[in-house]
Design an enzyme around this catalytic site. Structure first.
Site, mmCIF file in Angstrom:
data_model
loop_
_atom_site.group_PDB
_atom_site.id
_atom_site.type_symbol
_atom_site.label_atom_id
_atom_site.label_comp_id
_atom_site.label_asym_id
_atom_site.label_seq_id
_atom_site.Cartn_x
_atom_site.Cartn_y
_atom_site.Cartn_z
ATOM 1 N N LYS A 50 0.870 -1.185 0.000
ATOM 2 C CA LYS A 50 0.000 0.000 0.000
ATOM 3 C C LYS A 50 0.899 1.225 0.000
ATOM 4 O O LYS A 50 2.030 1.184 0.486
ATOM 5 C CB LYS A 50 -0.889 0.022 1.255
ATOM 6 C CG LYS A 50 -2.114 0.888 1.115
ATOM 7 C CD LYS A 50 -3.220 0.172 0.349
ATOM 8 C CE LYS A 50 -4.395 1.080 0.062
ATOM 9 N NZ LYS A 50 -5.544 0.339 -0.473
ATOM 10 N N ASP A 52 -7.012 4.450 -4.594
ATOM 11 C CA ASP A 52 -7.667 4.245 -3.288
ATOM 12 C C ASP A 52 -8.309 5.592 -2.956
ATOM 13 O O ASP A 52 -8.533 6.420 -3.862
ATOM 14 C CB ASP A 52 -6.647 3.801 -2.219
ATOM 15 C CG ASP A 52 -7.317 3.333 -0.923
ATOM 16 O OD1 ASP A 52 -7.871 2.231 -0.903
ATOM 17 O OD2 ASP A 52 -7.302 4.079 0.082
HETATM 18 P P1 NDP Z 1 -12.844 7.821 -2.761
HETATM 19 O O1 NDP Z 1 -11.792 8.792 -2.473
HETATM 20 O O2 NDP Z 1 -13.345 7.667 -4.143
HETATM 21 O O3 NDP Z 1 -14.109 8.064 -1.816
HETATM 22 C C1 NDP Z 1 -13.972 8.049 -0.428
HETATM 23 C C2 NDP Z 1 -15.289 8.469 0.173
HETATM 24 O O4 NDP Z 1 -15.225 8.253 1.575
HETATM 25 C C3 NDP Z 1 -15.589 9.942 -0.024
HETATM 26 O O5 NDP Z 1 -16.965 10.131 -0.083
HETATM 27 C C4 NDP Z 1 -14.979 10.565 1.231
HETATM 28 O O6 NDP Z 1 -15.541 11.799 1.612
HETATM 29 C C5 NDP Z 1 -15.313 9.500 2.266
HETATM 30 N N1 NDP Z 1 -14.313 9.575 3.330
HETATM 31 C C6 NDP Z 1 -12.959 9.491 3.220
HETATM 32 N N2 NDP Z 1 -12.375 9.645 4.407
HETATM 33 C C7 NDP Z 1 -13.388 9.836 5.290
HETATM 34 C C8 NDP Z 1 -13.420 10.051 6.676
HETATM 35 N N3 NDP Z 1 -12.294 10.096 7.401
HETATM 36 N N4 NDP Z 1 -14.632 10.188 7.274
HETATM 37 C C9 NDP Z 1 -15.778 10.135 6.546
HETATM 38 N N5 NDP Z 1 -15.805 9.951 5.213
HETATM 39 C C10 NDP Z 1 -14.627 9.793 4.607
HETATM 40 O O7 NDP Z 1 -12.279 6.398 -2.217
HETATM 41 P P2 NDP Z 1 -12.754 4.932 -2.577
HETATM 42 O O8 NDP Z 1 -14.209 4.920 -2.815
HETATM 43 O O9 NDP Z 1 -11.838 4.397 -3.598
HETATM 44 O O10 NDP Z 1 -12.401 4.150 -1.227
HETATM 45 C C11 NDP Z 1 -13.335 4.011 -0.160
HETATM 46 C C12 NDP Z 1 -12.917 2.856 0.739
HETATM 47 O O11 NDP Z 1 -12.849 1.643 -0.034
HETATM 48 C C13 NDP Z 1 -11.533 2.992 1.383
HETATM 49 O O12 NDP Z 1 -11.558 2.349 2.639
HETATM 50 C C14 NDP Z 1 -10.643 2.199 0.436
HETATM 51 O O13 NDP Z 1 -9.461 1.750 1.081
HETATM 52 C C15 NDP Z 1 -11.564 1.054 0.096
HETATM 53 N N6 NDP Z 1 -11.252 0.314 -1.135
HETATM 54 C C16 NDP Z 1 -11.192 0.946 -2.331
HETATM 55 C C17 NDP Z 1 -10.931 0.236 -3.468
HETATM 56 C C18 NDP Z 1 -10.975 0.858 -4.821
HETATM 57 O O14 NDP Z 1 -10.919 0.104 -5.804
HETATM 58 N N7 NDP Z 1 -11.116 2.149 -4.963
HETATM 59 C C19 NDP Z 1 -10.626 -1.205 -3.413
HETATM 60 C C20 NDP Z 1 -10.789 -1.777 -2.102
HETATM 61 C C21 NDP Z 1 -11.056 -1.020 -1.016
HETATM 62 P P3 NDP Z 1 -14.708 13.168 1.436
HETATM 63 O O15 NDP Z 1 -14.877 13.533 -0.005
HETATM 64 O O16 NDP Z 1 -15.362 14.105 2.374
HETATM 65 O O17 NDP Z 1 -13.275 12.864 1.801
#
Ligand code: NDP
Length: 454
Positions: A133, A173
């Site tokens: 990561k 991510d």
């Molecule tokens: P994005 O950046 O596309 O979206 C993240 C979302 O989560 C946003 O809406 C963001 O809001 C919110 N968020 C982030 N940090 C926080 C926080 N501290 N508190 C509340 N809301 C938060 O990321 P992804 O959708 O790619 O990833 C989301 C999750 O999925 C993560 O845990 C990631 O590790 C996991 N994941 C992702 C994969 C992928 O293919 N993308 C694969 C496997 C797992 P804001 O805009 O306000 O920050």
């Protein structure tokens, strides 16, 4: 206490005490390791060679940790300094593979927890990928495209010497989507003078796999479908609460909706929206445009659809639902959230995010014997499809969306089977945490033993 139970308890407490001494203050890393230790140690004691070989002790020590300075200049001409990371955790079953996170909260503990989880997740996909990561404490939020590009170029200027198509293949991510992957790939290509599949999540016309953007969210829904089927249920007519509004949340919402569910909520770090009528194709189109093109905030949903409600500073878990899909970030479901979910009738929690439930929340779900899957099993569709992107890049071929989707479905079904194999308890309850941890662990552990002490 029986002798074996005592051996297990002593081993676990000694192991965790040593881990905490060696990695002080890394609370997320301790949390992720502790969960695996709880599942794996009672199983591992049946295999003395794994204990003698100190496989678990080796697994928690990253093969390599790279930390570096990322200097860049903002639009006002001011110099900014961020910190970059790549944790190359384990390469026993394939080249390192895992996403890059750009978020203000990023630190070494979060990187190590994610790289550790990734090792098990990648093993579960059945594809040959090790665990890694990376990321930075840089937040793209509120930055111009030019600032994001300068940052990505500076980040890749250092990272490029540590990665490669057969060495380490990063992906997206939190905070790293198609735009960021594009800027990083461009810089990688320029510095290395090679066009390879070193990053995944690439654009459709330059090596990206069809269905990669959809894969994590869709995969989580396929996994949830398999979980629901064990109780003769499906998504049809179910109320679903989803957190997040990014890549994973968007496609989880779209697929759940298309499978007949009523998706009630989405969120970001400022609050959540509740649409009692449920999302539909038109509303999803608005969300895609709002988040991916205009890069706006989820509260704007309520301006467009005034019948919906926005709750500032809150998470969606108090809204009654049948299925919950946390798709935002780690530790976003705490004990009281879990209690609210169970009290309000939620019987299935499928994690799209990594480690979104705290250990106390997991205990509530498992205590109530509801369906509960950890992210390392249910969100593995993203990295699996990244693996399929690597395969297509190596073959210099591009599969159709249907072909990729079919492989994704098969992989999610296989992961579900592995969880049943290793996680079914005496009373028939499927402990997906135990199942995923043991299945992932055994594959990596045996590869490590066979490759000797490296
Ligand atoms: P994005 O950046 O596309 O979206 C993240 C979302 O989560 C946003 O809406 C963001 O809001 C919110 N968020 C982030 N940090 C926080 C926080 N501290 N508190 C509340 N809301 C938060 O990321 P992804 O959708 O790619 O990833 C989301 C999750 O999925 C993560 O845990 C990631 O590790 C996991 N994941 C992702 C994969 C992928 O293919 N993308 C694969 C496997 C797992 P804001 O805009 O306000 O920050």
């Amino acid at each position: 206490m029986k002798t074996t139970d005592k051996i297990i308890a002593d081993y676990k407490s000694r192991f965790m005490a040593e881990l905490k001494t060696k990695n002080p203050g890394e609370t997320e890393f301790h949390q992720a390791v502790s969960e695996v230790v709880d599942s794996v140690v009672p199983y591992m004691v049946q295999y003395p060679y794994l204990m003698e070989q100190k496989v678990l002790e080796r697994m928690v020590e990253p093969e390599r940790v790279i930390m570096f300075r990322v200097p860049w200049v903002d639009d006002r001409g001011e110099i900014q300094i961020n910190r970059g990371y790549r944790v190359q955790m384990n390469s026993a079953i394939g080249p390192y593979k895992g996403g890059i996170r750009f978020h203000a909260s990023v630190n070494l503990s979060i990187m190590k927890f994610l790289a550790f989880e990734q090792t098990f997740k990648n093993a579960l996909t059945t594809l040959p990928m090790g665990g890694a990561k990376g990321g930075s404490d840089f937040s793209p939020r509120g930055k111009s495209d030019a600032e994001v590009m300068r940052f990505c170029q500076s980040f890749m200027t250092e990272l490029q010497r540590h990665i490669g198509a057969d060495t380490d293949v990063p992906a997206g991510d939190i905070g790293v989507g198609g735009r960021e992957i594009g800027y990083m790939f461009g810089q990688y290509k320029r510095l290395r003078d090679e066009f390879t599949g070193t990053l995944t999540g690439k654009g459709q016309y330059w090596g990206g796999s069809l269905m990669r953007p959809e894969a994590t969210g869709y995969g989580a829904c396929y996994f949830a479908e398999a979980m629901l089927a064990t109780r003769g249920e499906s998504f049809a007519g179910k109320r679903v609460c989803i957190s997040g509004a990014g890549n994973v949340a968007q496609y989880a919402a779209q697929k759940a909706m298309r499978l007949g569910a009523k998706v009630l909520t989405l969120s970001d770090s400022d609050g959540f929206i509740y649409d009692e009528e449920g999302l539909d194709e038109e509303k999803m189109k608005f969300v895609f445009e709002l988040k991916n093109i205009r890069r706006g905030r989820i509260k704007e949903y309520v301006t467009k659809y005034p019948h919906a409600k926005y709750f500032a500073g809150e998470r969606p878990w108090r809204i009654p639902c049948d299925i919950a899909m946390p798709c935002a970030t780690q530790n976003e479901i705490e004990k009281t959230d879990a209690e609210n979910l169970v009290k309000n009738g939620c019987f299935c929690v499928t994690e799209g995010a990594n480690m979104p439930s705290t250990p106390e929340a997991i205990a509530i779900f498992q205590g109530a014997k509801i369906l509960y899957s950890p992210g390392k099993a249910s969100n593995a569709g993203g990295v699996a499809t990244s693996g399929l992107e690597m395969t297509q890049n190596s073959m210099r071929l591009k599969w159709t969306a249907e072909e990729v989707d079919q492989r994704l479905r098969t992989i999610m079904a296989d992961i579900h089977e592995a969880c049943i194999k290793y996680g079914t308890e005496e009373d028939g309850y499927i402990n997906y945490v135990k199942g995923a941890n043991i299945a992932g662990f055994m594959k990596v552990a045996n590869a490590m033993v066979e490759q000797g002490l490296v």
